[in-house]
Design a protein around this motif. Structure first.
Motif, PDB file in Angstrom:
ATOM      1  N   UNK A   1       0.836  -1.204   0.000  1.00 50.22           N
ATOM      2  CA  UNK A   1       0.000   0.000   0.000  1.00 50.22           C
ATOM      3  C   UNK A   1       0.871   1.254   0.000  1.00 50.22           C
ATOM      4  N   UNK A   2       1.972   1.204   0.757  1.00 50.26           N
ATOM      5  CA  UNK A   2       2.875   2.364   0.803  1.00 50.26           C
ATOM      6  C   UNK A   2       3.424   2.640  -0.599  1.00 50.26           C
ATOM      7  N   UNK A   3       3.686   1.549  -1.348  1.00 50.56           N
ATOM      8  CA  UNK A   3       4.237   1.701  -2.704  1.00 50.56           C
ATOM      9  C   UNK A   3       3.228   2.356  -3.648  1.00 50.56           C
ATOM     10  N   UNK A   4       1.953   2.350  -3.255  1.00 50.03           N
ATOM     11  CA  UNK A   4       0.924   3.009  -4.078  1.00 50.03           C
ATOM     12  C   UNK A   4       0.980   4.525  -3.926  1.00 50.03           C
ATOM     13  N   UNK A   5       1.741   5.016  -2.946  1.00 52.67           N
ATOM     14  CA  UNK A   5       1.808   6.462  -2.691  1.00 52.67           C
ATOM     15  C   UNK A   5       0.716   6.887  -1.727  1.00 52.67           C
ATOM     16  N   UNK A   6       0.714   8.160  -1.350  1.00 45.83           N
ATOM     17  CA  UNK A   6      -0.278   8.675  -0.406  1.00 45.83           C
ATOM     18  C   UNK A   6      -0.013   8.143   0.995  1.00 45.83           C
ATOM     19  N   UNK A   7      -1.063   8.089   1.801  1.00 48.94           N
ATOM     20  CA  UNK A   7      -0.886   7.743   3.219  1.00 48.94           C
ATOM     21  C   UNK A   7      -1.398   6.344   3.553  1.00 48.94           C
ATOM     22  N   UNK A   8      -1.768   5.560   2.512  1.00 52.13           N
ATOM     23  CA  UNK A   8      -2.389   4.253   2.773  1.00 52.13           C
ATOM     24  C   UNK A   8      -1.499   3.325   3.605  1.00 52.13           C
TER      25      UNK A   8
END
Ligand SMILES: C[S@@+](CC[C@H](N)C(=O)[O-])C[C@H]1O[C@@H](n2cnc3c(N)ncnc32)[C@H](O)[C@@H]1O
Length: 275
Positions: free
Chosen positions: A167-174
């Motif tokens: 999820x972190x690799x997706x960007x943002x704060x997820x």
């Protein structure tokens, strides 16, 4: 009565999850419910309340132990979860279970009515857990027992760690997402809430209900059929399938390396209502 906004949102989430809740990937719920019933020192004839009953895993385990003269009342805010619970009660031919749509923050029962109150994996979903515990203490007879189950630190690892990195690799704060159950992971915090609510210091026991993932899809079934679905749905719809495939490829790699054990540590807290 109209549900408060947060409660209505919670009911809507679980209404959506109800159809898949009794799936094999979530089998730690009924196994933990059975163990929880053992923690609660049950015997025939008792009057029992099961808060946040869901599909009735705890209520049915209790009903079997207190029959034929004892009765258990299960409450939940999600009508669809309660429908599944009724189906389970009928399937098990239990005649001593009542189920009601009701908010566990404000259970409408007479003071000192119950011998036992149980809440399986529900406390951390409530907007004000210490206030809920105070309300529950009121419902118990003096010397009555409250039994809680909560996820302990390390639940769903190591695969939750993989999910976070993906999820972190997706960007943002997820990647910074904290599960609702983080608030009760530390049992000393829950023990303090219990004592402030009028309970004796609780007995605390931890057990693991983990299992081995046979296939990466087992992990996806756990995520998609549980509260984790909320998290996955916060990904843009056009990126979800791609995310699923990439994340499950990482899970598959772990399984090929022989690392297939999923941890589901659970803490049971049992406390006597102070006389
Ligand atoms: C993880 S499930 C637990 C089900 C069951 N107790 C078990 O141990 O398998 C959590 C349940 O809490 C219910 N819930 C959430 N907020 C609630 C509230 N304010 N009052 C009553 N139930 C609530 C949800 O609808 C859901 O059915």
């Amino acid at each position: 009565m109209k549900k408060a906004d947060g409660t209505a949102a919670m009911a809507a989430i679980f209404d959506e999850l109800a159809a898949g809740y009794d799936c094999a990937a979530l089998r730690f719920f009924p196994f933990a419910a059975d163990a929880m019933a053992d923690e609660a020192d049950l015997k025939p004839g008792l009057r029992v309340l099961d808060l946040a009953t869901g599909t009735g895993a705890v209520a049915t385990a209790v009903a079997q132990r207190i029959r034929p003269t004892g009765r258990v009342i299960g409450i939940d805010v999600s009508p669809a979860m309660l429908d599944r619970a009724w189906a389970n009660v009928r399937r098990m031919a239990l005649h001593n279970v009542d189920l009601h749509e009701m908010d566990a923050m404000a259970p409408g029962f007479r003071a000192q009515w119950f011998d036992r109150v149980l809440c399986g994996f529900g406390l951390f979903f409530l907007p004000d857990p210490p206030a809920a515990l105070r309300a529950w203490a009121r419902l118990l007879k003096p010397e009555g027992l409250l039994t809680l189950s909560v996820f302990a630190r390390g639940a769903f690892e190591p695969f939750l760690g993989l999910l976070r990195s993906a999820l972190a690799a997706e960007g943002g704060t997820l990647g910074d997402w904290t599960p609702p159950w983080a608030v009760t992971e530390d049992s000393t915090v829950v023990a303090e809430w219990l004592q402030a609510a009028g309970f004796e210091p609780p007995r605390v026991r931890q057990r693991d209900f983990g299992y081995h993932l046979d296939r990466p899809e087992d992990w996806w079934a756990l995520l998609w059929n549980s509260f984790f679905r909320r998290l996955l749905e916060s990904l843009p719809p056009d990126r979800r399938e791609d995310f699923r495939q990439r994340h499950l490829a990482q899970v598959a790699q772990r399984l090929r390396a022989g690392d297939s054990a999923l941890a589901v540590p659970v803490t049971f807290l049992t406390a006597v209502r102070a006389a």
